[in-house]
Scaffold this active site. Structure first.
Site, short mmCIF file in Angstrom:
data_model
loop_
_atom_site.label_atom_id
_atom_site.label_comp_id
_atom_site.label_asym_id
_atom_site.label_seq_id
_atom_site.Cartn_x
_atom_site.Cartn_y
_atom_site.Cartn_z
N ASN A 12 0.91 -1.15 0.00
CA ASN A 12 0.00 0.00 0.00
C ASN A 12 0.95 1.20 0.00
OD1 ASN A 12 -2.78 0.80 2.30
ND2 ASN A 12 -2.62 1.13 0.12
N ASN A 64 -6.73 10.37 -0.02
CA ASN A 64 -6.83 9.24 -0.94
C ASN A 64 -6.24 9.63 -2.30
OD1 ASN A 64 -8.11 7.03 0.42
ND2 ASN A 64 -9.98 8.26 0.52
N CYS A 73 -5.95 5.73 7.93
CA CYS A 73 -5.30 4.75 7.06
C CYS A 73 -4.25 4.00 7.90
CB CYS A 73 -4.64 5.50 5.90
SG CYS A 73 -3.72 4.42 4.82
N ASN A 170 -14.98 1.02 1.97
CA ASN A 170 -13.95 0.09 1.54
C ASN A 170 -14.58 -1.29 1.66
OD1 ASN A 170 -11.48 1.98 1.46
ND2 ASN A 170 -12.48 2.45 3.40
N CYS A 198 -4.64 -3.16 2.98
CA CYS A 198 -5.38 -2.08 3.63
C CYS A 198 -5.39 -2.35 5.14
CB CYS A 198 -6.80 -2.03 3.08
SG CYS A 198 -7.77 -0.74 3.84
N GLY A 199 -4.76 -1.49 5.88
CA GLY A 199 -4.56 -1.74 7.32
C GLY A 199 -5.84 -1.68 8.13
N THR A 200 -6.65 -0.62 7.91
CA THR A 200 -7.92 -0.55 8.63
C THR A 200 -8.83 -1.69 8.18
OG1 THR A 200 -8.56 1.12 7.00
CG2 THR A 200 -7.94 1.94 9.18
N1 LIG Z 1 -5.40 1.96 2.86
C1 LIG Z 1 -5.88 2.44 4.11
C2 LIG Z 1 -7.34 2.68 4.19
C3 LIG Z 1 -7.68 3.93 3.53
C4 LIG Z 1 -9.12 4.25 3.69
C5 LIG Z 1 -9.53 5.09 2.57
N2 LIG Z 1 -9.57 4.37 1.33
C6 LIG Z 1 -10.84 5.74 2.91
O1 LIG Z 1 -11.84 5.04 3.04
O2 LIG Z 1 -10.87 6.96 3.10
C7 LIG Z 1 -5.42 1.59 5.23
O3 LIG Z 1 -4.37 0.99 5.15
O4 LIG Z 1 -6.10 1.53 6.26
#
Ligand SMILES: N[C@H](CCC[C@H](N)C(=O)O)C(=O)O
Length: 259
Positions: A12, A64, A73, A170, A198-200
């Site tokens: 990412n 984003n 994020c 997401n 994607c971490g979250t």
């Molecule tokens: N890649 C991100 C999440 C981004 C969330 C973003 N896409 C949004 O919903 O604003 C992560 O590692 O958590």
């Protein structure tokens, strides 16, 4: 000229800018979208400004790839922690400010970042999916054959369905691969494509796996771009605390771009 670093966490990838002097115009969405564009710009899933914040070591301002301010994020947070460390903003343990409030993190001797995530509020348990906010909104559905799954088509349809079309969400697809392990693929809003991690999102999947499969912490999560882990403590039904996302955060290169 804008001096930037490119970082990635499990694939990412993010443009990191040291903006402690507040010179980057954070309302210039077109510029952020240009910088993140993979053909016309640098190319990244998002852009992060490191700014100063009273009471904290730093603030992470996350956009984003489409240029709009994102929510929290997790992978970007880990990259921000590692970058802030190289800027000398903390030694071993940091506390910083992000879109969803305060976070703490540590950097270990293998350069893995352990990031404390905020507990999700209400966790929706639906017939075939979960929905929760782990700093960003996440839809989670369990699948049986993730390797042969059309994440983009399925993810896009859910992201644009009647419920989510306006705000977006997401969308994560998770497969149980062992007693304490998952594979996860994510379609990210704001990138509007599948990302390598994607971490979250994996945080939401780990919590959903605890509810759905009684999977215990820590959970190892394999994503397209590498390996992450999520630890947590269950407090009561659908309530969690001490949620820690662990994974790499790696500098790729440092350069300047006209802008
Ligand atoms: N890649 C991100 C999440 C981004 C969330 C973003 N896409 C949004 O919903 O604003 C992560 O590692 O958590």
């Amino acid at each position: 000229m804008i001096n930037f670093w490119k970082y990635q966490g499990a694939g990412n990838d993010f443009i990191m800018i040291d903006d402690r002097n507040n010179t980057f115009n954070s309302n210039d969405f077109e510029k952020v979208a240009f910088l993140c564009h993979r053909r016309f710009g640098i190319g990244a899933d998002g852009l992060i400004l490191i700014r100063l914040k009273e009471g904290y070591d730093f603030e992470m301002v996350y956009f984003n790839a489409d240029g709009h301010l994102g929510s929290m994020c997790g992978n970007g947070g880990r990259c921000a922690v590692r970058f802030a460390h190289t800027l000398g903003l903390f030694e071993n343990k940091t506390s910083f400010w992000a879109a969803d409030g305060a976070h703490e993190a540590t950097l270990d001797d293998k350069q893995l970042v352990h990031l404390l995530m905020n507990p999700p509020g209400e966790i929706e348990v639906n017939n075939d999916h979960y929905f929760m906010d782990t700093g960003s909104p996440h839809y989670v559905r369990f699948e049986n054959d993730l390797a042969n799954f059309d994440c983009v088509t399925e993810g896009k349809a859910i992201r644009h369905n009647e419920r989510f079309n306006e705000e977006g969400t997401n969308v994560n697809f998770a497969q149980v691969t062992g007693k304490q392990s998952l594979d996860v693929r994510t379609f990210e809003r704001g990138v509007e494509d599948e990302t390598y991690a994607c971490g979250t999102g994996v945080t939401a999947c780990a919590i959903a796996a605890n509810i759905e499969h009684d999977m215990q912490s820590p959970i190892q999560v394999k994503v397209l771009g590498g390996q992450l882990a999520v630890g947590f403590t269950k407090v009561s039904d659908k309530k969690y605390t001490d949620i820690i996302l662990t994974g790499p955060a790696t500098p790729v290169f440092n350069a300047e771009i006209e802008g």
